[in-house]
Design a protein around this motif. Structure first.
Motif, PDB file in Angstrom:
ATOM      1  N   TRP A   1       0.836  -1.209   0.000  1.00 54.04           N
ATOM      2  CA  TRP A   1       0.000   0.000   0.000  1.00 54.04           C
ATOM      3  C   TRP A   1       0.867   1.255   0.000  1.00 54.04           C
ATOM      4  O   TRP A   1       0.627   2.193  -0.757  1.00 54.04           O
ATOM      5  CB  TRP A   1      -0.905  -0.057   1.222  1.00 54.04           C
ATOM      6  CG  TRP A   1      -1.943   1.011   1.338  1.00 54.04           C
ATOM      7  CD1 TRP A   1      -3.089   1.139   0.604  1.00 54.04           C
ATOM      8  CD2 TRP A   1      -1.961   2.081   2.288  1.00 54.04           C
ATOM      9  NE1 TRP A   1      -3.817   2.227   1.038  1.00 54.04           N
ATOM     10  CE2 TRP A   1      -3.149   2.818   2.072  1.00 54.04           C
ATOM     11  CE3 TRP A   1      -1.100   2.477   3.315  1.00 54.04           C
ATOM     12  CZ2 TRP A   1      -3.488   3.936   2.828  1.00 54.04           C
ATOM     13  CZ3 TRP A   1      -1.434   3.595   4.070  1.00 54.04           C
ATOM     14  CH2 TRP A   1      -2.613   4.315   3.831  1.00 54.04           C
TER      15      TRP A   1
ATOM     16  N   HIS B   1       1.419   4.326  -3.128  1.00 52.07           N
ATOM     17  CA  HIS B   1       1.414   5.790  -2.991  1.00 52.07           C
ATOM     18  C   HIS B   1       2.676   6.392  -3.592  1.00 52.07           C
ATOM     19  O   HIS B   1       2.614   7.339  -4.388  1.00 52.07           O
ATOM     20  CB  HIS B   1       1.305   6.160  -1.506  1.00 52.07           C
ATOM     21  CG  HIS B   1       1.226   7.632  -1.253  1.00 52.07           C
ATOM     22  ND1 HIS B   1       0.045   8.295  -1.025  1.00 52.07           N
ATOM     23  CD2 HIS B   1       2.198   8.594  -1.207  1.00 52.07           C
ATOM     24  CE1 HIS B   1       0.285   9.580  -0.841  1.00 52.07           C
ATOM     25  NE2 HIS B   1       1.588   9.789  -0.938  1.00 52.07           N
TER      26      HIS B   1
ATOM     27  N   ASP C   1      -2.978   9.333  -2.996  1.00 47.48           N
ATOM     28  CA  ASP C   1      -3.873   8.686  -2.039  1.00 47.48           C
ATOM     29  C   ASP C   1      -5.010   7.962  -2.753  1.00 47.48           C
ATOM     30  O   ASP C   1      -5.368   6.838  -2.404  1.00 47.48           O
ATOM     31  CB  ASP C   1      -4.444   9.723  -1.069  1.00 47.48           C
ATOM     32  CG  ASP C   1      -3.742   9.705   0.280  1.00 47.48           C
ATOM     33  OD1 ASP C   1      -2.649   9.109   0.369  1.00 47.48           O
ATOM     34  OD2 ASP C   1      -4.274  10.291   1.239  1.00 47.48           O
TER      35      ASP C   1
ATOM     36  N   ASP D   1      -5.707   3.735  -3.011  1.00 51.10           N
ATOM     37  CA  ASP D   1      -6.956   3.161  -2.511  1.00 51.10           C
ATOM     38  C   ASP D   1      -7.777   2.511  -3.626  1.00 51.10           C
ATOM     39  O   ASP D   1      -8.488   1.533  -3.392  1.00 51.10           O
ATOM     40  CB  ASP D   1      -7.792   4.244  -1.831  1.00 51.10           C
ATOM     41  CG  ASP D   1      -7.194   4.685  -0.500  1.00 51.10           C
ATOM     42  OD1 ASP D   1      -6.353   3.944   0.045  1.00 51.10           O
ATOM     43  OD2 ASP D   1      -7.544   5.776  -0.022  1.00 51.10           O
TER      44      ASP D   1
ATOM     45  N   VAL E   1      -7.063  -3.380   2.281  1.00 52.34           N
ATOM     46  CA  VAL E   1      -6.863  -1.959   1.994  1.00 52.34           C
ATOM     47  C   VAL E   1      -7.812  -1.073   2.800  1.00 52.34           C
ATOM     48  O   VAL E   1      -7.420  -0.004   3.268  1.00 52.34           O
ATOM     49  CB  VAL E   1      -6.999  -1.673   0.475  1.00 52.34           C
ATOM     50  CG1 VAL E   1      -8.394  -1.980  -0.029  1.00 52.34           C
ATOM     51  CG2 VAL E   1      -6.620  -0.228   0.159  1.00 52.34           C
TER      52      VAL E   1
ATOM     53  N   ARG F   1      -6.502   1.852   5.330  1.00 49.81           N
ATOM     54  CA  ARG F   1      -6.867   3.252   5.127  1.00 49.81           C
ATOM     55  C   ARG F   1      -7.532   3.821   6.375  1.00 49.81           C
ATOM     56  O   ARG F   1      -7.196   4.925   6.829  1.00 49.81           O
ATOM     57  CB  ARG F   1      -7.793   3.386   3.912  1.00 49.81           C
ATOM     58  CG  ARG F   1      -8.545   4.704   3.821  1.00 49.81           C
ATOM     59  CD  ARG F   1      -7.646   5.914   3.881  1.00 49.81           C
ATOM     60  NE  ARG F   1      -6.797   6.036   2.719  1.00 49.81           N
ATOM     61  CZ  ARG F   1      -5.722   6.802   2.669  1.00 49.81           C
ATOM     62  NH1 ARG F   1      -5.342   7.479   3.746  1.00 49.81           N
ATOM     63  NH2 ARG F   1      -4.995   6.880   1.588  1.00 49.81           N
ATOM     64  N   SER F   2      -8.456   3.084   6.957  1.00 55.46           N
ATOM     65  CA  SER F   2      -9.161   3.564   8.135  1.00 55.46           C
ATOM     66  C   SER F   2      -8.196   3.829   9.292  1.00 55.46           C
ATOM     67  O   SER F   2      -8.241   4.892   9.930  1.00 55.46           O
ATOM     68  CB  SER F   2     -10.223   2.545   8.555  1.00 55.46           C
ATOM     69  OG  SER F   2     -10.824   2.912   9.770  1.00 55.46           O
TER      70      SER F   2
ATOM     71  N   THR G   1      -5.688   6.761   8.521  1.00 56.39           N
ATOM     72  CA  THR G   1      -6.320   8.074   8.626  1.00 56.39           C
ATOM     73  C   THR G   1      -6.435   8.498  10.085  1.00 56.39           C
ATOM     74  O   THR G   1      -6.183   9.660  10.433  1.00 56.39           O
ATOM     75  CB  THR G   1      -7.708   8.060   7.972  1.00 56.39           C
ATOM     76  OG1 THR G   1      -7.563   7.720   6.579  1.00 56.39           O
ATOM     77  CG2 THR G   1      -8.389   9.417   8.091  1.00 56.39           C
TER      78      THR G   1
ATOM     79  N   TYR H   1      -3.521  16.165   1.542  1.00 56.78           N
ATOM     80  CA  TYR H   1      -3.993  14.828   1.193  1.00 56.78           C
ATOM     81  C   TYR H   1      -5.509  14.834   1.009  1.00 56.78           C
ATOM     82  O   TYR H   1      -6.037  14.301   0.036  1.00 56.78           O
ATOM     83  CB  TYR H   1      -3.621  13.825   2.296  1.00 56.78           C
ATOM     84  CG  TYR H   1      -2.163  13.482   2.388  1.00 56.78           C
ATOM     85  CD1 TYR H   1      -1.583  12.575   1.496  1.00 56.78           C
ATOM     86  CD2 TYR H   1      -1.360  14.024   3.373  1.00 56.78           C
ATOM     87  CE1 TYR H   1      -0.248  12.244   1.580  1.00 56.78           C
ATOM     88  CE2 TYR H   1      -0.012  13.699   3.474  1.00 56.78           C
ATOM     89  CZ  TYR H   1       0.538  12.804   2.574  1.00 56.78           C
ATOM     90  OH  TYR H   1       1.865  12.482   2.666  1.00 56.78           O
TER      91      TYR H   1
END
Length: 392
Positions: free
Chosen positions: A208, A212, A297, A301, A311, A315-316, A319, A345
């Motif tokens: 991941w 990016h 970003d 995703d 994923v 991400r959760s 963040t 972002y």
């Protein structure tokens, strides 16, 4: 045993050249702008200051390095397919570095980026000093070599503290390397620390992160004019943000008076440092940075669970991690302008998704045509205005 990404001591970092050497004119007239900071000292001091990273055994380190190199290679095709941009053949592979490796590369790049800016500032000051000396009927007294060395060493030490702290935060970077060859880098100890803190699948997280950073690489390699454009814009803004010599005391007073607001989060450090006219130019660069960060970003995703099964979880949790810095950490982020980067972002991702929803990926990619098709500052917040301007 502490983390050292390459078990053989080879980080692979190629920081490239150094800021321009002093010319005969520099020697004759005193301090040159690019000598204001001792970048070698800054890199060496920061490397001594920075902690090496989380503890790990040799086998874990070797696996981490191998998987990051593999993730860099594996990210190329999904990013190309999702972004519909492709890194040209022969582009150097990603480097896996430790914190001192990141520091060395960035000290060299910062020195090269700022050298012409600082040269211009010193040149302006020298012209102003000569004018004042002539009006007073005196000779211009240049700073002696001993004072120059002391000054650049002090400044280098201050830069070292900044580099040391930032080097513990960065997971990866596409180094624009104004002085040499741009390279994609993964900072192994920081990735290891982050995946442990987030308690996520290590393999998925490493891929991941690679997605990016690979998106940043494809932005600058598939769009050949973008790197030089961004370097020139950043230098131009930097030079204009430096006050004229006769305004220095006034500007310092204004900056100091606004620091409490920065610490409270009421304003941003870049807004404090810039005059109203300069903020317009700064907003143009910020718009491009928001685009680049938001695009990266979105791409990482959008590759979806078929490539990175966890994923959504990553991400959760990531963040939330961005929001959850402690008190001292937040203060440092504000003083270094990193709070603004966090907003980039979000704002950039909103722009990318809104434009793509209206005109598709190929329509979005029209913005890479030229500097004139990049989003303007107001268009980041109002994506439909960019669509209307570029697509009619």
């Amino acid at each position: 045993m502490t983390t050292r990404p390459d078990p053989h001591g080879q980080t692979g970092t190629e920081p490239g050249g150094t800021p321009p050497p002093a010319t005969p004119d520099d020697d004759a007239e005193g301090l040159a702008g690019h000598d204001l900071v001792d970048w070698d000292l800054a890199a060496a001091a920061a490397s001594r200051l920075v902690p090496p990273g989380p503890r790990a055994g040799r086998a874990e380190i070797e696996q981490l390095v191998a998987e990051l190199r593999s993730a860099g290679a594996r990210a190329v095709e999904p990013v190309a397919t999702t972004a519909r941009l492709r890194t040209p053949p022969g582009t150097p592979p990603a480097l896996v570095v430790d914190r001192p490796g990141w520091i060395a590369a960035n000290a060299a790049s910062m020195g090269a980026m700022l050298a012409p800016v600082l040269d211009e500032v010193v040149s302006r000051k020298r012209v102003a000093d000569r004018a004042r000396a002539r009006t007073r009927g005196k000779e211009l007294a240049e700073v002696g070599p001993t004072a120059q060395r002391i000054g650049s060493a002090v400044t280098g030490t201050e830069v070292a503290g900044m580099l040391s702290w930032i080097s513990t935060k960065v997971l990866g970077q596409y180094d624009l390397a104004p002085q040499g060859t741009p390279r994609l880098m993964f900072v192994a100890p920081n990735i290891l620390a982050a995946e442990r803190e987030l308690d996520v699948d290590a393999g998925d997280f490493r891929l991941w992160v690679a997605m990016h950073e690979e998106t940043h690489r494809v932005q600058f390699t598939a769009v050949p004019w973008l790197r030089e454009h961004l370097i020139e814009q950043a230098r131009s803004v930097g030079a204009r943000m430096m006050p004229e010599p006769d305004q220095l005391a006034q500007r310092l007073g204004e900056i100091v008076s606004q620091v409490p607001g920065v610490l409270r989060g009421d304003t941003d450090i870049t807004q404090v440092l810039a005059s109203p006219e300069q903020r317009k130019r700064l907003a143009e660069v910020t718009a491009v940075m928001s685009l680049l960060e938001g695009h990266a970003d979105v791409v990482m995703d959008e590759v979806g669970p078929s490539v990175i099964p966890t994923v959504a979880t990553i991400r959760s949790r990531f963040t939330e991690r961005r929001k959850g810095a402690g008190g001292v950490d937040k203060l440092l982020r504000r003083l270094l302008g990193m709070e603004a980067k966090m907003r980039q972002y979000h704002d950039g991702a909103v722009f990318v998704r809104a434009v793509t929803d209206q005109v598709g990926v190929d329509g979005f990619n029209a913005l890479w045509t030229s500097p004139q098709t990049l989003p303007r500052p107001t268009e980041i917040a109002e994506p439909h205005t960019w669509v209307a301007r570029v697509h009619g």
